[in-house]
Write an enzyme that holds these catalytic residues in place. Sequence first.
Site, mmCIF file in Angstrom:
data_model
loop_
_atom_site.group_PDB
_atom_site.id
_atom_site.type_symbol
_atom_site.label_atom_id
_atom_site.label_comp_id
_atom_site.label_asym_id
_atom_site.label_seq_id
_atom_site.Cartn_x
_atom_site.Cartn_y
_atom_site.Cartn_z
ATOM 1 N N ILE A 33 0.819 -1.215 0.000
ATOM 2 C CA ILE A 33 0.000 0.000 0.000
ATOM 3 C C ILE A 33 0.860 1.276 0.000
ATOM 4 O O ILE A 33 0.383 2.346 -0.363
ATOM 5 C CB ILE A 33 -0.998 -0.026 1.195
ATOM 6 C CG1 ILE A 33 -2.225 0.816 0.920
ATOM 7 C CG2 ILE A 33 -0.344 0.352 2.501
ATOM 8 C CD1 ILE A 33 -3.174 0.252 -0.065
ATOM 9 N N ASN A 88 12.156 -8.523 6.567
ATOM 10 C CA ASN A 88 12.501 -7.945 7.864
ATOM 11 C C ASN A 88 11.941 -8.796 9.005
ATOM 12 O O ASN A 88 10.777 -9.204 8.958
ATOM 13 C CB ASN A 88 11.920 -6.534 7.973
ATOM 14 C CG ASN A 88 12.458 -5.608 6.887
ATOM 15 O OD1 ASN A 88 13.603 -5.717 6.484
ATOM 16 N ND2 ASN A 88 11.617 -4.691 6.415
ATOM 17 N N GLN A 95 10.898 -4.382 10.860
ATOM 18 C CA GLN A 95 9.586 -5.019 10.654
ATOM 19 C C GLN A 95 8.513 -4.138 11.273
ATOM 20 O O GLN A 95 8.669 -3.676 12.414
ATOM 21 C CB GLN A 95 9.563 -6.419 11.296
ATOM 22 C CG GLN A 95 8.294 -7.201 10.964
ATOM 23 C CD GLN A 95 8.333 -8.645 11.472
ATOM 24 O OE1 GLN A 95 9.216 -9.018 12.253
ATOM 25 N NE2 GLN A 95 7.372 -9.445 11.043
ATOM 26 N N HIS A 101 6.566 -11.919 6.104
ATOM 27 C CA HIS A 101 6.292 -11.582 4.704
ATOM 28 C C HIS A 101 7.587 -11.243 3.969
ATOM 29 O O HIS A 101 8.576 -10.865 4.590
ATOM 30 C CB HIS A 101 5.322 -10.399 4.603
ATOM 31 C CG HIS A 101 5.792 -9.178 5.332
ATOM 32 N ND1 HIS A 101 5.640 -9.034 6.700
ATOM 33 C CD2 HIS A 101 6.443 -8.069 4.913
ATOM 34 C CE1 HIS A 101 6.169 -7.890 7.073
ATOM 35 N NE2 HIS A 101 6.666 -7.279 6.009
ATOM 36 N N PHE A 102 7.534 -11.354 2.652
ATOM 37 C CA PHE A 102 8.669 -11.017 1.774
ATOM 38 C C PHE A 102 8.253 -9.856 0.874
ATOM 39 O O PHE A 102 7.164 -9.874 0.309
ATOM 40 C CB PHE A 102 9.020 -12.214 0.873
ATOM 41 C CG PHE A 102 9.709 -13.335 1.596
ATOM 42 C CD1 PHE A 102 8.994 -14.160 2.455
ATOM 43 C CD2 PHE A 102 11.055 -13.569 1.422
ATOM 44 C CE1 PHE A 102 9.619 -15.198 3.132
ATOM 45 C CE2 PHE A 102 11.701 -14.601 2.091
ATOM 46 C CZ PHE A 102 10.979 -15.421 2.942
ATOM 47 N N HIS A 103 9.153 -8.879 0.733
ATOM 48 C CA HIS A 103 8.936 -7.786 -0.219
ATOM 49 C C HIS A 103 9.639 -8.139 -1.537
ATOM 50 O O HIS A 103 10.792 -8.585 -1.520
ATOM 51 C CB HIS A 103 9.590 -6.491 0.269
ATOM 52 C CG HIS A 103 9.075 -5.966 1.563
ATOM 53 N ND1 HIS A 103 8.284 -4.829 1.642
ATOM 54 C CD2 HIS A 103 9.256 -6.381 2.840
ATOM 55 C CE1 HIS A 103 8.016 -4.579 2.918
ATOM 56 N NE2 HIS A 103 8.589 -5.504 3.662
HETATM 57 P P1 AMP Z 1 7.741 -4.484 7.061
HETATM 58 O O1 AMP Z 1 8.308 -3.153 7.450
HETATM 59 O O2 AMP Z 1 8.754 -5.392 6.440
HETATM 60 O O3 AMP Z 1 6.979 -5.120 8.209
HETATM 61 O O4 AMP Z 1 6.703 -4.162 5.894
HETATM 62 C C1 AMP Z 1 5.339 -4.027 6.086
HETATM 63 C C2 AMP Z 1 4.783 -3.518 4.788
HETATM 64 O O5 AMP Z 1 3.382 -3.679 4.811
HETATM 65 C C3 AMP Z 1 5.042 -2.023 4.526
HETATM 66 O O6 AMP Z 1 5.781 -1.872 3.317
HETATM 67 C C4 AMP Z 1 3.637 -1.422 4.401
HETATM 68 O O7 AMP Z 1 3.542 -0.425 3.421
HETATM 69 C C5 AMP Z 1 2.813 -2.647 4.034
HETATM 70 N N1 AMP Z 1 1.404 -2.554 4.408
HETATM 71 C C6 AMP Z 1 0.879 -2.164 5.587
HETATM 72 N N2 AMP Z 1 -0.474 -2.224 5.545
HETATM 73 C C7 AMP Z 1 -0.799 -2.689 4.311
HETATM 74 C C8 AMP Z 1 -2.027 -2.972 3.647
HETATM 75 N N3 AMP Z 1 -3.217 -2.799 4.251
HETATM 76 N N4 AMP Z 1 -1.991 -3.427 2.379
HETATM 77 C C9 AMP Z 1 -0.802 -3.598 1.746
HETATM 78 N N5 AMP Z 1 0.388 -3.349 2.318
HETATM 79 C C10 AMP Z 1 0.398 -2.899 3.573
#
Ligand code: AMP
Length: 143
Positions: A33, A88, A95, A101-103
């Site tokens: 998002i 992360n 995190q 999760h994986f980016h």
């Molecule tokens: P992390 O920092 O590795 O935990 O990444 C979490 C990711 O989740 C961030 O890049 C956010 O932008 C993404 N995120 C949070 N809420 C949502 C959502 N509702 N839909 C899609 N992505 C999200």
Amino acid sequence: MSDEETIFSLIIDGKIPSYKLYEDELIIAILDINPFSPGHTLLIPKEKVVTLDKLSSKSAAAVGRMLPKLSKAILEITGAEEFNILQNNGINAFQSVFHVHFHIIPKFPDGRGLQFPFKSTPIDHEEAIIMTEKINQIIIKGL
Ligand code: AMP
């Protein structure tokens, strides 16, 4: 196993919307998002654990199978030729959503993508709808 509800468990349970690129019984892929670049995707095992070291082999295998395919589809649709995988674990390791999760982050020659310090912009919803449809199609064709 974690009892905590996160934004990702709500998405997995269909309680809040997402741009869903792929789903099967073990994993889901959605557009981030707040992307670092267009096509920034999250591949999320449905198993409710916080960090990668807690993930079962079954879920890890599903993630491993999907990462290359999903990356390929994202490159094809965005036109990017390079990308980063970011993963992360823990608050000090950046995190922010406590469900593993994986980016997958496309990297463009103009610098869009993973940068230090991390920089993101809100998703472009019109672009996201089109991209979701196209990536859905490619993944379905390739399975
Ligand atoms: P992390 O920092 O590795 O935990 O990444 C979490 C990711 O989740 C961030 O890049 C956010 O932008 C993404 N995120 C949070 N809420 C949502 C959502 N509702 N839909 C899609 N992505 C999200």
